[in-house]
Motif scaffolding. Sequence first.
Motif, mmCIF file in Angstrom:
data_model
loop_
_atom_site.group_PDB
_atom_site.id
_atom_site.type_symbol
_atom_site.label_atom_id
_atom_site.label_comp_id
_atom_site.label_asym_id
_atom_site.label_seq_id
_atom_site.Cartn_x
_atom_site.Cartn_y
_atom_site.Cartn_z
ATOM 1 N N ARG A 6 0.844 -1.197 0.000
ATOM 2 C CA ARG A 6 0.000 0.000 0.000
ATOM 3 C C ARG A 6 0.878 1.245 0.000
ATOM 4 N N ARG A 12 0.553 9.334 2.720
ATOM 5 C CA ARG A 12 -0.888 9.603 2.807
ATOM 6 C C ARG A 12 -1.175 10.707 3.812
ATOM 7 N N SER A 58 -5.438 5.490 -2.055
ATOM 8 C CA SER A 58 -5.800 4.149 -1.576
ATOM 9 C C SER A 58 -5.325 3.053 -2.524
ATOM 10 N N GLU A 59 -4.511 3.426 -3.489
ATOM 11 C CA GLU A 59 -3.939 2.467 -4.429
ATOM 12 C C GLU A 59 -3.191 1.369 -3.681
ATOM 13 N N ARG A 60 -3.265 0.169 -4.215
ATOM 14 C CA ARG A 60 -2.490 -0.936 -3.651
ATOM 15 C C ARG A 60 -1.888 -1.748 -4.799
ATOM 16 N N TYR A 72 -7.471 -0.597 -6.921
ATOM 17 C CA TYR A 72 -8.079 0.310 -5.957
ATOM 18 C C TYR A 72 -9.223 -0.416 -5.272
ATOM 19 N N ILE A 122 5.378 3.087 -2.089
ATOM 20 C CA ILE A 122 4.711 2.052 -1.305
ATOM 21 C C ILE A 122 5.563 1.652 -0.104
#
Length: 179
Positions: A6, A12, A58-60, A72, A122
């Motif tokens: 994440r 974030r 919220s991208e993973r 997402y 990430i």
Amino acid sequence: MTDVFRISPLIRLTLLSLYIALTTPLPLLAEATDAPVPSRWLWVGIAIGFLILFAALSERVIVDSEGIQVAYPGWVPKFFRRGWQLAWADVKALKPRSTGQGGLVYYFLSQSGEGYLLPMRIVGFARFVDRVQAETGIDTTDVKPLSQPWMYLILLGFTFFLLLIDAWTISTAFTLGKI
């Protein structure tokens, strides 16, 4: 084995805090200056913008033995942010490209010639890059993250300072009866 990476919580927190620091005073300033745009519309716009930014952050990245996927959560509309998927067998190379600010980003180059941006912000980036090397055989020893954590810590510090100034300005406006 499936690994999920994440976006860094530091990144974030920094970007969401900066958004709040830059936008929250606007409706209050609009009210204090009798601006033509009603403050309630600014609050609605700020809330929508916050949700959009939160969705983007919220991208993973999902990595398994088959390939890599950028995805997402289900609540993010497909038209807003489409992810991508690439099988390890389709990865031809990892190509560096310089950015306008002098940084270096990397793209997966597929067998068909398409480029896919290597996720670089990430948590567990070193583990991610090791996994890419293990799955593709591409040497990733020179691949480093685009931004170092200290850069975001400095930005977060200045953001909190800006939030303090915002709070002081708003409280002063309330005290003077401008809002």
